[in-house]
Design an enzyme around this catalytic site. Sequence first.
Site, PDB file in Angstrom:
ATOM      1  N   LYS A 177       0.892  -1.165   0.000  1.00  0.00           N
ATOM      2  CA  LYS A 177       0.000   0.000   0.000  1.00  0.00           C
ATOM      3  C   LYS A 177       0.925   1.209   0.000  1.00  0.00           C
ATOM      4  O   LYS A 177       1.507   1.552   1.023  1.00  0.00           O
ATOM      5  CB  LYS A 177      -0.879  -0.020   1.264  1.00  0.00           C
ATOM      6  N   GLU A 252      10.022   1.595  10.759  1.00  0.00           N
ATOM      7  CA  GLU A 252      11.030   2.647  10.544  1.00  0.00           C
ATOM      8  C   GLU A 252      10.278   3.969  10.594  1.00  0.00           C
ATOM      9  O   GLU A 252       9.404   4.205   9.765  1.00  0.00           O
ATOM     10  CB  GLU A 252      11.725   2.489   9.190  1.00  0.00           C
ATOM     11  N   CYS A 286      13.936  11.181   6.374  1.00  0.00           N
ATOM     12  CA  CYS A 286      13.954  10.717   7.768  1.00  0.00           C
ATOM     13  C   CYS A 286      15.331  10.951   8.360  1.00  0.00           C
ATOM     14  O   CYS A 286      15.480  11.085   9.570  1.00  0.00           O
ATOM     15  CB  CYS A 286      13.563   9.260   7.834  1.00  0.00           C
ATOM     16  N   GLU A 387       9.972  16.411  15.317  1.00  0.00           N
ATOM     17  CA  GLU A 387      10.264  16.290  13.885  1.00  0.00           C
ATOM     18  C   GLU A 387       9.423  17.303  13.103  1.00  0.00           C
ATOM     19  O   GLU A 387       8.208  17.364  13.268  1.00  0.00           O
ATOM     20  CB  GLU A 387       9.949  14.873  13.393  1.00  0.00           C
TER      21      GLU A 387
HETATM   22  P1  NAD Z   1       2.612   8.612   7.602  1.00  0.00           P
HETATM   23  O1  NAD Z   1       2.841   7.895   8.895  1.00  0.00           O
HETATM   24  O2  NAD Z   1       1.589   9.665   7.573  1.00  0.00           O
HETATM   25  O3  NAD Z   1       2.207   7.576   6.458  1.00  0.00           O
HETATM   26  C1  NAD Z   1       3.025   6.461   6.141  1.00  0.00           C
HETATM   27  C2  NAD Z   1       2.165   5.392   5.489  1.00  0.00           C
HETATM   28  O4  NAD Z   1       1.267   4.889   6.468  1.00  0.00           O
HETATM   29  C3  NAD Z   1       1.314   5.892   4.318  1.00  0.00           C
HETATM   30  O5  NAD Z   1       1.298   4.916   3.308  1.00  0.00           O
HETATM   31  C4  NAD Z   1      -0.050   6.027   4.953  1.00  0.00           C
HETATM   32  O6  NAD Z   1      -1.111   5.887   4.043  1.00  0.00           O
HETATM   33  C5  NAD Z   1      -0.046   4.879   5.934  1.00  0.00           C
HETATM   34  N1  NAD Z   1      -1.010   5.004   7.041  1.00  0.00           N
HETATM   35  C6  NAD Z   1      -1.503   6.134   7.592  1.00  0.00           C
HETATM   36  N2  NAD Z   1      -2.384   5.826   8.568  1.00  0.00           N
HETATM   37  C7  NAD Z   1      -2.452   4.470   8.625  1.00  0.00           C
HETATM   38  C8  NAD Z   1      -3.180   3.553   9.429  1.00  0.00           C
HETATM   39  N3  NAD Z   1      -4.038   3.965  10.353  1.00  0.00           N
HETATM   40  N4  NAD Z   1      -2.990   2.235   9.230  1.00  0.00           N
HETATM   41  C9  NAD Z   1      -2.117   1.791   8.290  1.00  0.00           C
HETATM   42  N5  NAD Z   1      -1.411   2.613   7.487  1.00  0.00           N
HETATM   43  C10 NAD Z   1      -1.562   3.942   7.653  1.00  0.00           C
HETATM   44  O7  NAD Z   1       4.044   9.146   7.149  1.00  0.00           O
HETATM   45  P2  NAD Z   1       4.405  10.007   5.850  1.00  0.00           P
HETATM   46  O8  NAD Z   1       3.897  11.384   6.076  1.00  0.00           O
HETATM   47  O9  NAD Z   1       4.020   9.284   4.619  1.00  0.00           O
HETATM   48  O10 NAD Z   1       6.007   9.987   5.890  1.00  0.00           O
HETATM   49  C11 NAD Z   1       6.747  10.854   6.681  1.00  0.00           C
HETATM   50  C12 NAD Z   1       7.250  10.161   7.929  1.00  0.00           C
HETATM   51  O11 NAD Z   1       7.961   8.977   7.564  1.00  0.00           O
HETATM   52  C13 NAD Z   1       8.240  10.996   8.708  1.00  0.00           C
HETATM   53  O12 NAD Z   1       7.962  10.884  10.082  1.00  0.00           O
HETATM   54  C14 NAD Z   1       9.579  10.339   8.387  1.00  0.00           C
HETATM   55  O13 NAD Z   1      10.575  10.554   9.351  1.00  0.00           O
HETATM   56  C15 NAD Z   1       9.198   8.925   8.264  1.00  0.00           C
HETATM   57  N6  NAD Z   1      10.179   8.164   7.488  1.00  0.00           N
HETATM   58  C16 NAD Z   1      10.998   7.310   8.147  1.00  0.00           C
HETATM   59  C17 NAD Z   1      11.968   6.588   7.464  1.00  0.00           C
HETATM   60  C18 NAD Z   1      12.879   5.635   8.192  1.00  0.00           C
HETATM   61  O14 NAD Z   1      13.453   4.774   7.547  1.00  0.00           O
HETATM   62  N7  NAD Z   1      13.045   5.737   9.491  1.00  0.00           N
HETATM   63  C19 NAD Z   1      12.086   6.746   6.068  1.00  0.00           C
HETATM   64  C20 NAD Z   1      11.235   7.645   5.430  1.00  0.00           C
HETATM   65  C21 NAD Z   1      10.270   8.335   6.145  1.00  0.00           C
END
Ligand code: NAD
Length: 498
Positions: A177, A252, A286, A387
Amino acid sequence: MSDHKVYYNYIGGEWVPARSGKTYENRNPADTRDVIGIFPDSGAEDIAAAVAAAKEAYNAWRLVPAPKRGELLYRASQILQERKEQYANDMTREMGKVLAETRGDVQEAIDMGYFMAGEGRRLYGVTTPSELPNKFQMSVRQPLGVCGLITPWNFPMAIPSWKIFPALICGNTVVIKPAEDTPLSTYNFVQALVDAGVPKGVVNIVSGHGPTAGEPLVQHPDVKVISFTGSTEVGRHVSTLCAQQGKHVSLEMGGKNPMIIMDDADLDLVLAGAVWGAFGTTGQRCTATSRIIAHRSIVDELTSRIQAEAKTIQVGNGLLDGMQMGPSINEGQLNVVEKYVKIGREEGAELVLGGERLTDGDLGHGFFHQPTIFGNVKRNMRIAQEEIFGPVVSIIPVDSLEEAIDVANDVPYGLSSSIYTRNVNNAFIAMRDLYTGIVYVNAPTIGAEIHLPFGGTKGTGNGKREGGTQVLDTYSEWKSLYVDYSGGLQRAQIDNAE
Ligand code: NAD
């Protein structure tokens, strides 16, 4: 509707619309007049169909010899390589980061494919001598079944590749997804796998929103492992749902990455690293550098040099020549940036550069913000703790290495960190004492390579790692095998039968 390109889910080897018929538009964050495509707004019934297809396909895929699975990955990487420029262009249009960076994103997927293809000829297990005569023992990796993969928008091809390739090489099947803001890049990635000949049902993609498509994937009882990359808030929620079913989960999540600058650092080197670390990908990595922890004796010189350098950053549409920084991913993310700029001002930090949304000319059609620097930041201010995920960096003065490391570690996250120093003792102390999953010396907090473990401590992760061969632990379980060829029941087995 419009004549915009319509994309479908890929389920069981067929491109199909969402069963509800619902769709949503994917727009370019640099220019919201540009519609990238129409994507399925999927729900639980689409996820259920994809999981059923993946479950069915698992029966045959797990028995394909791993080197053969590796050949498929190798072919997919070759196809990605051929299409690199096209896929990088698509990614800049839907995600906003500049072309040089989206080429890097596609390249990471290529590298991961070649790396994991090689693992198809290794997937090493363990053999040890037995305590008994005429007995052989070993432990091998076994796949888990259907893997549910949930990914963020900031690395929309690299991160899916970090999950799909290792899952496949271990013999699992997958349902992914992708992030709602960047489905196209993940579709492109899946298309490369389809063109490489992936059997029906082995890879499935279902686009849609977190609560309506992501959550049913997490909760589906036939999904054996969830690999999630995204925010800490959502990751913790996902983890809680997984715990209820005793499901494996790899997380992550967020970061608040520090860069320590000692008084003996080479400031020319620091300058390039700090500006790239803080403003590369518009700070939406990230691993982005969001805190510069600088020795007080050099902090004024450093601040004015970073300010002068960051002022020259060309902000605009990443498809245009010469652009160095693109937009925030969406209006919501831009609002978060603006909110934190306001918080920083109210907390008494000194606004050294930027602080405003950019709206002149074509920029007004996108989500652009100036590169922003706060000076004289205190370690416990919200801008130094939370963040932001945007082009905002905080400079925090300190008096010693010990204090710098203490400040660096004093946040709820632990992904990446770095130190600039010419003193080898300082470097080794920092490498030992910075409590993050990644530490750089004389380099910014970004620049990880896929063949070392990638991941973070504390609020960033749950002890799992992507990258390296360590990622295989997420997508396999150990099975220990004992073969007794003595022809009878041996004494120790009777005495010590476990
Ligand atoms: P997000 O948590 O909003 O969304 C991530 C994914 O989770 C999306 O596909 C979203 O649709 C899905 N999601 C949202 N709610 C959900 C639920 N209730 N159940 C299941 N899935 C759900 O994050 P984002 O805005 O897409 O990305 C930014 C964040 O990602 C930042 O905090 C960043 O630091 C982190 N990030 C971490 C890494 C790492 O490797 N540590 C890498 C890239 C990004």
